[in-house]
Design an enzyme around this catalytic site. Structure first.
Site, short mmCIF file in Angstrom:
data_model
loop_
_atom_site.label_atom_id
_atom_site.label_comp_id
_atom_site.label_asym_id
_atom_site.label_seq_id
_atom_site.Cartn_x
_atom_site.Cartn_y
_atom_site.Cartn_z
N SER A 137 -85.99 -44.49 35.37
CA SER A 137 -87.18 -43.71 35.04
C SER A 137 -88.38 -44.63 35.20
CB SER A 137 -87.06 -43.18 33.61
OG SER A 137 -88.24 -42.52 33.23
N LYS A 163 -86.66 -41.46 39.10
CA LYS A 163 -87.46 -40.41 38.44
C LYS A 163 -88.84 -40.99 38.18
CE LYS A 163 -87.30 -39.03 33.62
NZ LYS A 163 -86.47 -38.50 32.53
N LYS A 165 -92.55 -40.52 36.41
CA LYS A 165 -93.35 -39.79 35.43
C LYS A 165 -94.62 -39.32 36.13
CE LYS A 165 -90.94 -40.55 31.67
NZ LYS A 165 -90.42 -39.46 30.83
N ASP A 190 -90.83 -36.22 36.33
CA ASP A 190 -90.80 -35.79 34.93
C ASP A 190 -92.24 -35.67 34.42
OD1 ASP A 190 -90.37 -35.29 32.27
OD2 ASP A 190 -89.22 -37.12 31.86
N GLU A 215 -88.66 -32.16 36.09
CA GLU A 215 -88.31 -32.14 34.65
C GLU A 215 -89.50 -31.74 33.79
OE1 GLU A 215 -86.05 -35.58 33.51
OE2 GLU A 215 -86.73 -35.52 31.45
N ASP A 240 -86.05 -30.78 29.22
CA ASP A 240 -85.82 -31.89 28.30
C ASP A 240 -86.33 -31.46 26.92
OD1 ASP A 240 -86.08 -34.24 26.79
OD2 ASP A 240 -87.00 -35.43 28.37
N LYS A 264 -80.03 -35.38 25.78
CA LYS A 264 -80.15 -36.60 24.98
C LYS A 264 -79.45 -36.32 23.67
CE LYS A 264 -84.62 -37.77 27.01
NZ LYS A 264 -86.05 -37.95 26.79
N GLY A 292 -82.55 -40.58 28.41
CA GLY A 292 -82.69 -41.77 27.56
C GLY A 292 -83.94 -41.73 26.70
O1 OSB Z 1 -88.99 -37.67 29.02
O2 OSB Z 1 -87.10 -38.42 29.59
C1 OSB Z 1 -88.16 -38.55 28.98
C2 OSB Z 1 -88.29 -42.00 27.47
C3 OSB Z 1 -88.75 -41.70 26.23
C4 OSB Z 1 -89.04 -40.40 25.92
C5 OSB Z 1 -88.90 -39.41 26.85
C6 OSB Z 1 -88.41 -39.70 28.10
C7 OSB Z 1 -88.16 -41.04 28.44
C8 OSB Z 1 -87.75 -41.49 29.76
C9 OSB Z 1 -87.10 -42.82 29.90
O3 OSB Z 1 -87.95 -40.86 30.76
C10 OSB Z 1 -85.66 -42.73 29.65
C11 OSB Z 1 -84.99 -44.07 29.54
O4 OSB Z 1 -84.85 -44.74 30.57
O5 OSB Z 1 -84.57 -44.46 28.42
MG MG Z 2 -88.14 -36.11 30.13
#
Ligand code: OSB
Ligand code: MG
Length: 370
Positions: A137, A163, A165, A190, A215, A240, A264, A292
């Site tokens: 991510s 992925k 952001k 995402d 996402e 999510d 999650k 995660g």
């Molecule tokens: O939106 O998936 C998410 C991390 C913290 C809170 C939300 C998200 C995320 C990540 C990173 O995208 C996930 C990771 O690598 O732990």
């Molecule tokens: Mg997410």
């Protein structure tokens, strides 16, 4: 029967290797708690409380989780002996919401139960995989040279899915750049709830980039809006923030709000609910993959064990320990070998705690029950 003798809460802060930017802000260190539960025989189980300090990702903050754990959940948990871990989920349903608080305790009990029985989670889950292909991510990098550099580095390390952001005005351009650089890579975006239906034209443009998924474009309660969008996109939507329970998955499936679920364990209140979501997704053709929360080694071990189930085929947001932390708190750090993470072999969640590191990063300890 498990008789809980002691519950200890350790509050830690671990510095991130580099700041992580999302549509809701920048994170430079991760605060989390370890909940250590001990039974009458001296066995221990550990769970990680992953909630954030701000109520931006979802409404539950780490302070709220701590309060609920202490005032509401521990009395229910310690009221009488526990036969088996599924019982924990049933006991805690009296308390509304607060899924991350529940998961911290529930996963600790699962760990305790498994260690007591001398089995690993992968044995309990009947997993056959011993190593996993995983994805990365990537936070927001407005400097495109830096973005490309980061992306190339992780792809060369062996991450098989990327992925990014995104947020309004940081979407088409960086994703087009990544798509050009990696024409065949599993690439996804995402949005962390940053868009609304007014942004439909942009989202339709993203649909041309051959993304594996988009996402959580809209707000966490927007099942209907996501369904409206999914009808117009060929790219699968993955939810999510919307998904806290199996019922949310059913709602999303019935309305057609998504084709994939970022699962999650903490966001759905623990292992029992997560297992029921995995089964539903298998039976209803939804792609389920493991997400995660910047977990420390404890949560990461749990995630790897859970994602070793045969139902997980899409690479999760599960990274090597050094992706976020240079000083993780377990001894058996996760490392990428030939692009894969090995499933820990130990009992329970498989984490081997590094007491010295825990002492270094723990700033507060509290005995919650004895
Ligand atoms: O939106 O998936 C998410 C991390 C913290 C809170 C939300 C998200 C995320 C990540 C990173 O995208 C996930 C990771 O690598 O732990
Ligand atoms: Mg997410």
């Amino acid at each position: 029967m498990i008789q809980i003798r002691k519950i200890e809460q350790l509050q830690l802060k671990l510095p991130l290797t580099s700041p992580f930017e999302t549509s809701y802000g920048i994170l430079t260190e991760k605060a989390f708690d370890l909940l250590i539960i001990e039974d009458e025989l001296g066995n221990q189980g550990v769970g990680e409380l992953v909630s954030f300090q701000q109520a931006d990702y979802i409404e539950e903050t780490i302070d709220m989780s701590r309060l609920i754990i202490k005032n509401e959940l521990i009395p229910l948990l310690t009221m009488s002996p526990i036969k088996e871990p599924f019982e924990v989920q049933r006991r805690l349903t009296k308390v509304q919401g607060n899924f991350m608080a529940k998961a911290a305790l529930e996963t600790a009990i699962w760990d305790l139960y498994a260690r007591r029985k001398n089995v690993s989670f992968r044995e309990i889950f009947k997993s056959t995989k011993t190593e996993l292909a995983v994805g990365i991510s990537l936070g927001i990098h407005t400097d495109s040279a830096k973005l490309l550099k980061q992306a190339r580095m992780y792809v060369s390390q062996g991450y098989t899915r990327l992925k990014l952001k995104i947020k309004p005005d940081y979407d088409i351009e960086p994703l087009t750049l990544l798509r050009k650089e990696f024409p065949h890579l599993l690439l996804m975006a995402d949005a962390n709830s940053a868009y609304t239906l007014k942004d439909l034209p942009v989202l339709l443009k993203l649909d041309r980039l051959n993304l594996a998924m988009i996402e959580q474009p809209f707000n966490q309660r927007d099942f209907i809006e996501h369904a409206y969008l999914q009808k117009q996109l060929k790219t699968p939507i993955c939810l999510d923030e919307n998904i806290r329970t199996l019922n949310d998955v059913k709602t999303a499936h019935t309305l057609g709000s998504c084709r994939g679920i970022n699962l999650k364990i903490p966001r759905v209140g623990g292992i029992a609910e997560a297992l029921s979501i995995v089964t539903f997704c298998r039976e209803h053709n939804l792609t389920v993959w493991l997400g995660g929360m910047f977990e420390s080694g404890v949560g990461r071990c749990l995630n790897i064990q859970f994602a070793s189930q045969n139902d997980f085929t899409f690479p999760g947001d599960i990274s090597a320990s050094d992706r976020y932390y240079y000083d993780d708190i377990i001894k058996n750090k996760a490392c990428l070998t030939d692009g894969k993470l090995a499933v820990p072999l130990g009992k329970g969640n498989g984490a081997v705690l590094d007491q010295e590191k825990i002492e270094r990063y723990c700033y507060k300890k509290e005995l919650l029950f004895s």
